[in-house]
Design a protein around this motif. Structure first.
Motif, PDB file in Angstrom:
ATOM      1  N   ARG A   1       0.834  -1.200   0.000  1.00  0.00           N
ATOM      2  CA  ARG A   1       0.000   0.000   0.000  1.00  0.00           C
ATOM      3  C   ARG A   1       0.874   1.257   0.000  1.00  0.00           C
ATOM      4  NH1 ARG A   1      -1.415   3.641   3.875  1.00  0.00           N
ATOM      5  NH2 ARG A   1      -0.388   2.468   5.524  1.00  0.00           N
ATOM      6  N   LEU A   2       1.915   1.246   0.811  1.00  0.00           N
ATOM      7  CA  LEU A   2       2.772   2.422   0.930  1.00  0.00           C
ATOM      8  C   LEU A   2       3.560   2.698  -0.352  1.00  0.00           C
ATOM      9  CD1 LEU A   2       3.965   1.803   4.581  1.00  0.00           C
ATOM     10  CD2 LEU A   2       2.476   3.673   3.806  1.00  0.00           C
TER      11      LEU A   2
ATOM     12  N   ASP B   1       4.748   6.143  -8.454  1.00  0.00           N
ATOM     13  CA  ASP B   1       4.660   5.656  -9.825  1.00  0.00           C
ATOM     14  C   ASP B   1       5.586   4.433  -9.936  1.00  0.00           C
ATOM     15  OD1 ASP B   1       6.314   5.863 -12.595  1.00  0.00           O
ATOM     16  OD2 ASP B   1       4.211   6.459 -12.899  1.00  0.00           O
ATOM     17  N   PRO B   2       5.182   3.378 -10.647  1.00  0.00           N
ATOM     18  CA  PRO B   2       6.030   2.179 -10.733  1.00  0.00           C
ATOM     19  C   PRO B   2       7.454   2.453 -11.223  1.00  0.00           C
ATOM     20  CG  PRO B   2       3.843   1.698 -11.567  1.00  0.00           C
ATOM     21  CD  PRO B   2       3.891   3.186 -11.309  1.00  0.00           C
TER      22      PRO B   2
ATOM     23  N   ALA C   1      13.222   3.109  -9.761  1.00  0.00           N
ATOM     24  CA  ALA C   1      14.399   3.989  -9.723  1.00  0.00           C
ATOM     25  C   ALA C   1      14.826   4.250  -8.281  1.00  0.00           C
ATOM     26  CB  ALA C   1      14.094   5.307 -10.444  1.00  0.00           C
ATOM     27  N   LEU C   2      13.860   4.497  -7.410  1.00  0.00           N
ATOM     28  CA  LEU C   2      14.178   4.757  -6.004  1.00  0.00           C
ATOM     29  C   LEU C   2      14.837   3.537  -5.365  1.00  0.00           C
ATOM     30  CD1 LEU C   2      14.035   6.685  -3.601  1.00  0.00           C
ATOM     31  CD2 LEU C   2      11.721   5.820  -3.145  1.00  0.00           C
TER      32      LEU C   2
END
Length: 167
Positions: A140-141, A146-147, A152-153
């Motif tokens: 959920r978090l 965005d996918p 990337a994160l």
């Protein structure tokens, strides 16, 4: 920054720019937001643990035992290493979990002086339910991102963690 109102970190940076124009507070844009995000995420995670009668440290110990696989046990020192807490803190966690009937302690069969901590059947039920809810909560978090940003994160954080000497 976009057309959105400045957040707390942006306001702090502006104050520092005003008070110390000789310094560049731009690192606070990343570090400050990461720190605030981590705190907010921790609050969200702890809420799920609490719904199962667990604290963050309790969840950590039970999850570490569950990940060990059958027979769901580890030496206290291994638990401390896997959860990155001191042996004293681990003893307190184990005491609390043992009192709750979620783990047992016994003498090691391979080390005469050693002890082994194992999940009880009830402990396995609790951690299995808590972990399922934990993953749903994490899903959920991260769904707020965005996918492509999420991927990337994850890549950026993994690289940064390695650079800082994390595993």
């Amino acid at each position: 920054m976009s057309d959105e109102a400045p957040d707390r970190v942006a306001r702090i940076q502006e104050e520092w720019r005003r008070e110390r124009p000789d310094l560049d507070p731009s690192p606070q844009g990343v570090i400050g937001r990461l720190h605030r995000t981590a705190g907010l995420l921790t609050d969200e995670l702890v809420e799920v643990y609490s719904a199962h009668g667990l604290g963050e440290g309790d969840f950590d110990v039970l999850a570490t035992l569950r990940r060990a696989g059958e027979p769901f046990e580890r030496a206290p020192g291994d638990l401390a290493e896997h959860t990155m807490v001191t042996s004293g803190a681990m003893s307190k966690r184990i005491d609390r979990l043992e009192a709750a009937g979620l783990v047992t302690r016994r003498a090691s069969e391979t080390d005469g002086r050693g002890r082994v901590v194992a999940l009880t059947a009830r402990g396995r039920e609790v951690i299995d339910a808590a972990f399922a809810d934990h993953l749903a909560n994490e899903r959920r978090l991260v769904a707020m991102l965005d996918p492509d940003d999420r991927a990337a994160l994850e890549r950026i954080l993994a690289g940064w963690l390695r650079s800082l000497g994390g595993d």
